[in-house]
Scaffold this active site. Structure first.
Site, PDB file in Angstrom:
ATOM      1  CE  LYS A 113       3.754  -5.718  -3.915  1.00 58.80           C
ATOM      2  NZ  LYS A 113       3.869  -5.599  -5.371  1.00 58.80           N
TER       3      LYS A 113
HETATM    4  C1  LIG Z   1       3.974  -4.329  -5.922  1.00 56.17           C
HETATM    5  C2  LIG Z   1       4.657  -4.229  -7.223  1.00 56.17           C
HETATM    6  C3  LIG Z   1       5.258  -3.036  -7.641  1.00 56.17           C
HETATM    7  C4  LIG Z   1       5.175  -1.760  -6.832  1.00 56.17           C
HETATM    8  O1  LIG Z   1       5.886  -1.860  -5.618  1.00 56.17           O
HETATM    9  P1  LIG Z   1       5.586  -0.809  -4.439  1.00 56.17           P
HETATM   10  O2  LIG Z   1       6.339  -1.331  -3.280  1.00 56.17           O
HETATM   11  O3  LIG Z   1       4.105  -0.836  -4.215  1.00 56.17           O
HETATM   12  O4  LIG Z   1       6.047   0.509  -4.908  1.00 56.17           O
HETATM   13  C5  LIG Z   1       5.934  -3.038  -8.842  1.00 56.17           C
HETATM   14  N1  LIG Z   1       5.991  -4.124  -9.622  1.00 56.17           N
HETATM   15  C6  LIG Z   1       5.422  -5.299  -9.253  1.00 56.17           C
HETATM   16  C7  LIG Z   1       5.512  -6.458 -10.168  1.00 56.17           C
HETATM   17  C8  LIG Z   1       4.749  -5.391  -8.043  1.00 56.17           C
HETATM   18  O5  LIG Z   1       4.197  -6.540  -7.678  1.00 56.17           O
END
Ligand SMILES: *Cc1c(COP(=O)(O)O)cnc(C)c1O
Length: 471
Positions: A113
């Protein structure tokens, strides 16, 4: 370039407007009127660009109301070796069986993120200063979004952050990461409920037009268009790293929850990046797997959402999914309104008749990975490749190995580092194996924490926001 809503009832907006907007006024999600198409010559010219320059080239196609020189500066400030640990920004490595892993988790909070959020923090500060505005960010997190948002927005001028998380559902590391921040503009709120409850409260506040306007509410949840566009960049980077020429095709395997990450892959593919398939990996919370296998989308409530050992994927209502369905239904806002009215009524919908199109034209496939698969994959990668991967990435690798076709080149997106999920790593390989962790985070869990616990109720959250902004 103008932005429209998936529900078809919002006047076209500029990039900067879409950026600050969150949910569209008609309840939909913002998308560009059309996707730019990348010619073979441009793709060739981009192949060897450094990450920040590639990001500039791609994002400038979408952010047409930001002056090129300003955008270049913002992007150069964001994607640095200091922040992301190496000049490659998203290095690609290879497991013994040929599966590739693209490291997206080398930013400040050790999860993918950061890739989008660090850019968003800088874009927000720029646009707010340009327009003389302030903004109150309200968000819901199952762990990684919240910390990534807080690390991207801490100390930024004109921005307050109210972050909702489900009480007791995140790992000790995730809690410590968020709750130990002492910046005056960061406010952590733990809700007595699940992640989807937090997300529902954010939606309730967003849908309260008066409250939203009076308090300049916005969001950095994965529905934010700025995050999606930032994520498009690493699909191009990963494609170039995995191939020797643009004749080759690559598939991406994406650990998924809210469908934000893989939605960016879908957009990259629509732009003409030679992506063969997009493999959606879910955990026990398998609404997306069910959709891609059967065409039925049946979001579930908190009572049917399991707490798993890949907690950032514990999501049963994938907010960004609406963007893909909008494209799938030939961008017909009327149909999207009808489908999501069914979702709102708790029924979901059935697009069985679209399954061929979903697979053939859009390249989607899906599978799931359960707790035992996760542990097995972590242990197997440790034994065979000598490295520790995080539980979400393990879900991706399990699914990639299961779905891989002969000769298919698959890049698995690494969505977090093992250090964030020590308990599950210990369960997989034993307590005695040391888990690498960046030195700066050595004492994280022993720092003092600051969080307000509230009942699962939008009114309680409104009160806290009012009081904080009044004080
Ligand atoms: C947010 C997240 C996901 C999922 O991603 P999306 O964009 O919500 O599909 C998967 N793995 C980790 C470690 C995350 O932080």
């Amino acid at each position: 370039m103008k932005y429209i809503s998936t529900r078809g009832e919002t006047a076209p907006q500029t990039f900067s407007q879409a950026l600050l907007m969150g949910l569209a006024p008609d309840g939909g999600l913002m998308l560009p009127e059309s996707y730019p198409h990348i010619s073979a010559a441009t793709l060739e010219a981009w192949r060897d660009l450094p990450y920040a320059e590639l990001a500039f080239q791609i994002i400038s196609l979408f952010a047409t109301d930001i002056a090129a020189a300003d955008l270049r500066k913002i992007v150069n400030q964001t994607y640095t070796a200091e922040v992301f640990g190496s000049a490659d920004i998203t290095p690609v490595r290879r497991l013994h069986d040929g599966i590739l892993i693209q490291g997206l988790s080398n930013g400040p909070t050790l999860a993918f993120k950061d890739m989008a959020m660090q850019l968003l923090g800088n874009l927000f500060e720029y646009v707010l200063a340009r327009e003389g505005k302030t903004l109150n960010i309200i968000g819901a997190t199952s762990g990684d979004t919240g910390s990534a948002a807080e690390y991207a927005l801490r100390g930024k001028a004109g921005i307050q952050v109210f972050m909702l998380s489900p009480e007791g559902k995140m790992s000790a590391f995730q809690r410590a990461q968020m709750y130990s921040l002492t910046d005056a503009n960061i406010h952590n709120i733990a809700i007595n409920g699940m992640f989807d409850d937090c997300q529902d409260i954010v939606k309730a506040l967003q849908n309260d037009e008066r409250f939203k306007e009076e308090y300049y509410l916005s969001t950095v949840n994965s529905i934010n268009w700025g995050r999606i566009v930032a994520q498009v960049v690493y699909y191009f980077k990963g494609y170039f790293a995995a191939t020797g020429s643009n004749e080759e095709k690559v598939s991406f395997c994406v650990p998924s929850g809210n469908f934000g990450n893989v939605c960016a892959g879908h957009i990259a593919r629509q732009m003409g990046l030679p992506i063969h398939r997009l493999l959606v990996a879910t955990n026990e919370n398998d609404v997306l797997e069910e959709f891609f296998k059967t065409g039925r989308y049946k979001p579930r409530g908190a009572a049917q959402t399991w707490v798993t050992s890949s907690p950032s994927m514990d999501i049963s209502k994938a907010s960004n999914f609406e963007r893909f369905v909008f494209d799938l239904m030939d961008r017909d806002g009327t149909q999207i309104r009808a489908l999501w009215a069914e979702v709102g009524a708790g029924k979901g919908f059935d697009l069985q008749l679209q399954l061929d199109k979903i697979r053939e034209q859009y390249g989607f496939a899906a599978a799931k990975s359960l707790h035992a698969d996760r542990l097995h994959t972590i242990a197997a990668v440790y034994a065979e490749d000598g490295e520790l991967i995080d539980p979400h990435t393990a879900d991706g690798i399990k699914v990639a190995r299961q779905l891989r076709q002969a000769g298919e080149k698959i890049v698995c997106l690494e969505t977090a580092l093992a250090a964030k999920f020590a308990d599950t790593i210990a369960e997989a390989v034993g307590k005695d194996i040391p888990i690498p962790r960046p030195a700066a985070l050595a004492d994280l869990e022993s720092l003092p924490q600051r969080v307000t616990v509230l009942p699962n109720n939008p009114t309680a959250v409104k009160m806290v926001i009012k009081e904080t902004l009044a004080g």
